[in-house]
Design a protein around this motif. Structure first.
Motif, short mmCIF file in Angstrom:
data_model
loop_
_atom_site.label_atom_id
_atom_site.label_comp_id
_atom_site.label_asym_id
_atom_site.label_seq_id
_atom_site.Cartn_x
_atom_site.Cartn_y
_atom_site.Cartn_z
N GLY A 148 2.63 5.91 -5.45
CA GLY A 148 3.13 5.89 -4.07
C GLY A 148 3.88 4.59 -3.86
O GLY A 148 3.93 3.75 -4.75
N HIS A 149 4.46 4.43 -2.68
CA HIS A 149 5.16 3.19 -2.37
C HIS A 149 4.53 2.57 -1.14
O HIS A 149 3.74 3.24 -0.44
N PHE A 150 4.88 1.33 -0.85
CA PHE A 150 4.32 0.62 0.28
C PHE A 150 4.46 1.46 1.55
O PHE A 150 5.55 1.88 1.90
N GLY A 151 3.35 1.74 2.21
CA GLY A 151 3.37 2.47 3.48
C GLY A 151 3.45 3.98 3.34
O GLY A 151 3.59 4.68 4.36
N PHE A 152 3.33 4.50 2.12
CA PHE A 152 3.49 5.96 1.95
C PHE A 152 2.43 6.74 2.71
O PHE A 152 2.65 7.88 3.11
N SER A 153 1.28 6.09 2.96
CA SER A 153 0.18 6.80 3.62
C SER A 153 0.51 7.14 5.08
O SER A 153 -0.11 8.03 5.65
N VAL A 154 1.45 6.43 5.65
CA VAL A 154 1.78 6.70 7.07
C VAL A 154 3.19 7.26 7.22
O VAL A 154 3.66 7.47 8.33
#
Ligand SMILES: Cc1cc2nc3c(=O)[nH]c(=O)nc-3n(C[C@H](O)[C@H](O)[C@H](O)COP(=O)(O)O)c2cc1C
Length: 206
Positions: free
Chosen positions: A188-194
């Motif tokens: 994933g990449h930075f902030g992918f969770s949101v």
């Protein structure tokens, strides 16, 4: 928002307090090349970024290392971030001392010019971070050298046409509990969770 359970629930046992943090980077630190010191290399795993603005990092070096005296006296060093191709050289520079030999030449590593400091960079390493020491702190077994990042060089073939650093092509390695690993799958990449999912265009039936 609720997330799915993140992994299995395992029974815990008590472990001896120690340096359990893993994985950590493992780097080739170059030093010397000024004030009468010949260039040297030391492998370092106790390293971390500690401030974004100004960019700063810290390394911890045992006082008995030959490199300790060099770094203390010159106030500078270069963090050379190795790729998998340099794993053997990285390990080797961590088991022999520059007191006895020229590690650059013996490990077939190429010294190259730094932009802001007197020590050479390791040309083969994809990322070279030139550092000037701000302060040092004796901690116990190690001295912490807290340093400002004075300049950075990256291998040109890692920068794509849009100017993005294609770090996934650098072949970076990690160190965990005495073992070297290549990096695995991209998760994933930075902030992918949101990140909001893009709405799919509905196929029109009419
Ligand atoms: C994977 C690895 C990580 C190491 N990390 C550190 C470290 O963080 N700090 C340190 O003082 N020595 C560390 N060492 C040990 C030094 O690299 C080693 O003693 C080296 O031979 C010192 O070289 P010098 O005498 O030329 O300075 C590490 C060695 C290896 C193999």
């Amino acid at each position: 928002m609720s997330l799915k359970r993140a992994g299995k629930i395992a029974k815990k046992i008590t472990w001896k307090p120690g340096n359990m943090l893993a994985p950590v980077p493992v780097v080739l630190v170059s030093c010397g090349g000024s004030r009468g010191w010949k260039p040297n290399l030391i492998t370092i795993a106790w390293i971390g970024s500690v401030c974004s603005d100004p960019p700063m990092l810290a390394i911890s070096v045992k006082p008995e290392r030959y490199s300790h005296g060099i770094i203390k006296s010159t106030g500078e060093f270069v963090v050379n971030v190795p790729s998998a191709d340099q794993t053997k050289a990285t390990d080797w520079c961590g088991v022999v001392s520059g007191r006895d030999l020229d590690k650059f030449s013996a490990a077939s590593l190429t010294p190259g010019p730094a932009l802001k400091v007197g020590c050479p960079i390791v040309v083969e390493c994809p990322i070279n971070i030139e550092c000037r020491i701000r302060t040092s702190l004796p901690l116990g077994s190690h001295t912490l050298f807290l340093a400002d990042v004075a300049a950075v060089q990256v291998s040109a073939d890692l920068v794509d046409a849009s100017g993005r650093l294609a770090i996934e092509k650098a072949g970076l390695i990690a160190f965990a509990h005495g073992h070297y690993f290549s990096l695995g799958r991209h998760l994933g990449h930075f902030g992918f969770s949101v990140r909001k999912r893009k709405k799919r265009k509905r196929a029109r039936s009419d």
